[in-house]
Design an enzyme around this catalytic site. Structure first.
Site, PDB file in Angstrom:
ATOM      1  N   HIS A 441       0.827  -1.209   0.000  1.00  0.00           N
ATOM      2  CA  HIS A 441       0.000   0.000   0.000  1.00  0.00           C
ATOM      3  C   HIS A 441       0.862   1.259   0.000  1.00  0.00           C
ATOM      4  O   HIS A 441       0.694   2.153  -0.849  1.00  0.00           O
ATOM      5  CB  HIS A 441      -0.912  -0.013   1.227  1.00  0.00           C
ATOM      6  CG  HIS A 441      -1.810   1.180   1.344  1.00  0.00           C
ATOM      7  ND1 HIS A 441      -3.132   1.169   0.953  1.00  0.00           N
ATOM      8  CD2 HIS A 441      -1.570   2.439   1.810  1.00  0.00           C
ATOM      9  CE1 HIS A 441      -3.666   2.359   1.171  1.00  0.00           C
ATOM     10  NE2 HIS A 441      -2.738   3.156   1.696  1.00  0.00           N
ATOM     11  N   GLU A 442       1.806   1.314   0.923  1.00  0.00           N
ATOM     12  CA  GLU A 442       2.644   2.516   1.026  1.00  0.00           C
ATOM     13  C   GLU A 442       3.575   2.654  -0.179  1.00  0.00           C
ATOM     14  O   GLU A 442       3.875   3.778  -0.612  1.00  0.00           O
ATOM     15  CB  GLU A 442       3.444   2.498   2.329  1.00  0.00           C
ATOM     16  CG  GLU A 442       2.594   2.463   3.595  1.00  0.00           C
ATOM     17  CD  GLU A 442       1.531   3.549   3.659  1.00  0.00           C
ATOM     18  OE1 GLU A 442       1.721   4.621   3.049  1.00  0.00           O
ATOM     19  OE2 GLU A 442       0.497   3.321   4.325  1.00  0.00           O
ATOM     20  N   HIS A 445       1.707   4.457  -2.870  1.00  0.00           N
ATOM     21  CA  HIS A 445       1.792   5.913  -2.700  1.00  0.00           C
ATOM     22  C   HIS A 445       3.147   6.427  -3.184  1.00  0.00           C
ATOM     23  O   HIS A 445       3.240   7.442  -3.878  1.00  0.00           O
ATOM     24  CB  HIS A 445       1.662   6.278  -1.213  1.00  0.00           C
ATOM     25  CG  HIS A 445       0.273   6.315  -0.694  1.00  0.00           C
ATOM     26  ND1 HIS A 445      -0.740   7.035  -1.291  1.00  0.00           N
ATOM     27  CD2 HIS A 445      -0.291   5.720   0.404  1.00  0.00           C
ATOM     28  CE1 HIS A 445      -1.855   6.899  -0.594  1.00  0.00           C
ATOM     29  NE2 HIS A 445      -1.610   6.099   0.438  1.00  0.00           N
ATOM     30  N   HIS A 448       3.762   6.553  -6.907  1.00  0.00           N
ATOM     31  CA  HIS A 448       2.921   7.599  -7.488  1.00  0.00           C
ATOM     32  C   HIS A 448       3.647   8.940  -7.436  1.00  0.00           C
ATOM     33  O   HIS A 448       3.587   9.737  -8.385  1.00  0.00           O
ATOM     34  CB  HIS A 448       1.600   7.674  -6.713  1.00  0.00           C
ATOM     35  CG  HIS A 448       0.586   8.590  -7.314  1.00  0.00           C
ATOM     36  ND1 HIS A 448      -0.474   9.103  -6.602  1.00  0.00           N
ATOM     37  CD2 HIS A 448       0.459   9.101  -8.565  1.00  0.00           C
ATOM     38  CE1 HIS A 448      -1.208   9.879  -7.385  1.00  0.00           C
ATOM     39  NE2 HIS A 448      -0.655   9.904  -8.577  1.00  0.00           N
TER      40      HIS A 448
END
Length: 649
Positions: A441-442, A445, A448
């Site tokens: 998940h991190e 981020h 991105h």
């Protein structure tokens, strides 16, 4: 091409140095406003670079205060907040800058590229939401509100950290730890006066371990009560924050803070958000009731809030033969990190090279990122729990990819922080599968932000991305942590080197949506509470009354009266999610829709994944995520994908 900044922080001189930078920026603003002819190149670009210089200076303090918190860092951070807030508020209310931006947008409409237009559009909106067009009295009050809000948010976070660190439960009875994972028992064990004892805290690895596997119901209740009653002093902070946000909204011409929040998001209006959340509640509730019946059947007594994790884990083992202890040896931290890098290489063609750099902790590491042999970015990983670190997991951007007005390319960097079980000289850090999901998940981020190829700082990487779309890339990536193809890249036993067997992977995949409707209801409860809380002015007992009224629709087990969840809801009171917690579910629709498209193409050979890299990751915040998604998929997002992903339809 420029190199990355060296991470450094001088707490002793920080406040003086901060004030000097702000003085320089203020002087620069005065000089720029005197220009006879203001253009994007001569006016907007220098202003962006001023803000980036300040951000690069302040980020190390913000980071250290979160990952290596000390009395000194707390004081310096608290002292700096009023200075930063005062500066940024005055800047955001400067009517001359606001007018200059509007004039430049009109005068250069035919020559500006889409990135530059986006910068101006967002800035003009930001100025209007900051009250730049208002009278002097209103602006002064908004400035006072912003300073106070930042102080209160910091106090809220610090209170929570202090309360978390202050509590421990110690037992010397081995029966109290019977059933816990061996690694968790080892982490809890210590010797005192020749007696073996076990310490449990409110730090996430310790707290989750006992709530999930701890056999002693009284200890589970003790830990639960300590957790949900942390920081009672935060209740007064919440009242004041809500009052200030409501006052600010009214000054800016909005009926409430929820309306103000939506002005810069994808969602069109408050009704759209509430209807979206309620639809998901209605679709999830019946399945959640059936899930709870199965859990309740394992307990002779009616289930309490502090029982659900324990009996759910018991049911999970019974239904899927999932034993966390059996899986953890296959998820050794360093191997998981290397495997995550390999997965990203296979999916997007990016590679990671370890950098020898002295950082804030010996267990933090830096890596340079390459795309097709071209250096693109740097990432810092700090993954293990420690007492001086704030709980949870997050990505924080440091440097941002951009081009200066002279054409120099600046590369991006970012921090990924987690709180995994610590390693030691005698014990490796073995992760739960949930930890693997968190890391993915991190990293979603992070890439991105880091893979952006946008030239304008304010819309590069995660900058400029609508708040209710910012979780899209992270949620998209985390879904792959359950894919057999991906797991086989890194899930190998840390001692035998055996790859995680197919049968164990199948069990993990089957168990993926275990209690998914119940978990969905829980997140929807948080989202609806946050959004309604900011839709009119609440204070004191009315806040608890609101939460209780929502729980009648979402909480299948009534929490005990002492549960003051709101006092620890740092996402909305110490983070950026006020009236925006719904964003997790809003963005999850996008992520689920894209995920199924990539899986259908075979994952590693997916043309959709390549297009996602080119359109979304490289595109940063230079266009609306709504526009990016339609370009990528050729259609509107399908909300049914979210229910499908969670096994609810």
């Amino acid at each position: 091409m420029s190199k990355f900044l060296k991470f450094s922080l001088n707490l002793e001189s920080f406040i003086d140095d901060l004030q000097k930078i702000i003085e320089q920026n203020n002087k620069s603003v005065d000089e720029l406003l005197k220009l006879d002819k203001k253009s994007y190149s001569s006016f907007v670009k220098p202003l962006q670079e001023n803000e980036e210089r300040l951000e690069l200076f302040f980020s190390p303090l913000s980071h250290i205060n979160a990952v290596n918190n000390s009395d000194e860092s707390q004081k310096v951070y608290a002292d700096s907040l009023p200075i930063i807030t005062d500066y940024s508020t005055k800047l955001s209310q400067n009517i001359e800058i606001y007018r200059a931006y509007k004039e430049i947008l009109e005068d250069e409409a035919k020559t500006l590229n889409f990135e530059q237009k986006r910068v101006l559009d967002l800035n003009i909106l930001h100025f209007e939401l900051s009250g730049a067009h208002l009278d002097k009295k209103s602006k002064t009050r908004l400035q006072e509100i912003n300073i106070k809000k930042s102080q209160l948010s910091n106090d809220f976070s610090q209170n929570l950290l202090d309360a978390t660190n202050a509590y421990e439960y110690v037992t010397s009875d081995a029966k109290d730890v019977d059933g816990l994972l061996k690694s968790d028992i080892e982490s809890a064990k210590f010797e005192e006066d020749g007696v073996t004892k076990y310490r449990f805290t409110l730090q996430m690895p310790s707290y989750i371990a006992y709530m999930t596997y701890g056999p002693n119901c009284k200890i589970r209740e003790e830990l639960y009560k300590a957790y949900v009653t942390r920081s009672p002093e935060n209740a007064a902070i919440i009242d004041e924050l809500l009052s200030l946000k409501d006052e600010m909204s009214k000054i800016l011409g909005f009926s409430n803070y929820a309306e103000l929040s939506l002005a810069s998001k994808m969602a069109k209006d408050t009704k759209s958000v509430i209807d979206f959340l309620q639809t998901l509640i209605d679709n999830s509730k019946e399945q959640a009731k059936e899930e709870l019946k199965e859990v309740q059947a394992l307990s002779k007594e009616p289930l309490e809030s502090f029982d659900t994790a324990y009996y759910s884990e018991m049911l999970k083992k019974k239904k899927y033969e999932i034993d966390e202890e059996e899986y953890r040896p296959y998820f050794e931290q360093s191997r998981v990190v290397d495997g995550t890098f390999e997965f990203l290489n296979r999916l997007f063609g990016i590679s990671f090279v370890r950098v020898d750099e002295k950082l804030w902790d010996e267990k933090a590491n830096a890596y340079d990122i390459y795309l097709k042999d071209e250096l693109k970015a740097r990432i810092y990983l700090d993954l293990e729990a420690r007492k001086s670190k704030r709980g949870g997991a997050w990505m924080h951007n440091f440097e941002t990819h951009s081009k200066t007005k002279d054409g120099e390319v600046k590369l991006a960097s970012a921090f990924v922080v987690c709180n995994f079980t610590p390693s030691s000289k005698t014990q490796k850090s073995l992760l739960r599968h949930d930890d693997v999901v968190t890391l993915f998940h991190e990293m979603g981020h992070a890439i991105h932000h880091l893979l952006s190829e946008v030239g304008e700082i304010e819309v590069s990487g995660v900058n400029g991305v609508e708040w209710d779309a910012v979780e899209f890339p992270s949620q998209f990536l985390e879904n792959f942590a359950y894919e057999p193809k991906v797991l086989k890249l890194f899930a190998s036993h840390h001692e035998t080197k055996e790859i995680l067997p197919d049968e164990m992977i199948e069990r993990l995949v089957r168990a993926k949506n275990f209690m998914s409707a119940s978990q969905m209801l829980r997140q929807l409860e948080f989202s609806l509470f946050d959004f309604k809380l900011h839709s009119k002015l609440y204070s004191g007992e009315s806040i608890q009354d609101l939460l209780d009224s929502i729980r009648k629709d979402t909480a299948l087990i009534k929490p005990p009266a002492y549960n003051k969840f709101q006092n620890g809801f740092s996402h909305i009171f110490a983070g950026g999610y006020a009236a925006g917690y719904y964003s997790y579910k809003w963005a999850e629709v996008l992520s689920a829709d894209l995920f199924f498209s990539v899986v259908d193409e075979g994952i590693f050979d997916s043309n959709v994944a390549k297009a996602y890299l080119d359109i979304v990751l490289k595109g940063g915040g230079a266009k609306s995520m709504d526009e990016y998604f339609k370009t990528l998929m050729g259609r509107e997002p399908d909300a049914q994908s979210l229910l499908r992903l969670n096994g609810i339809i």
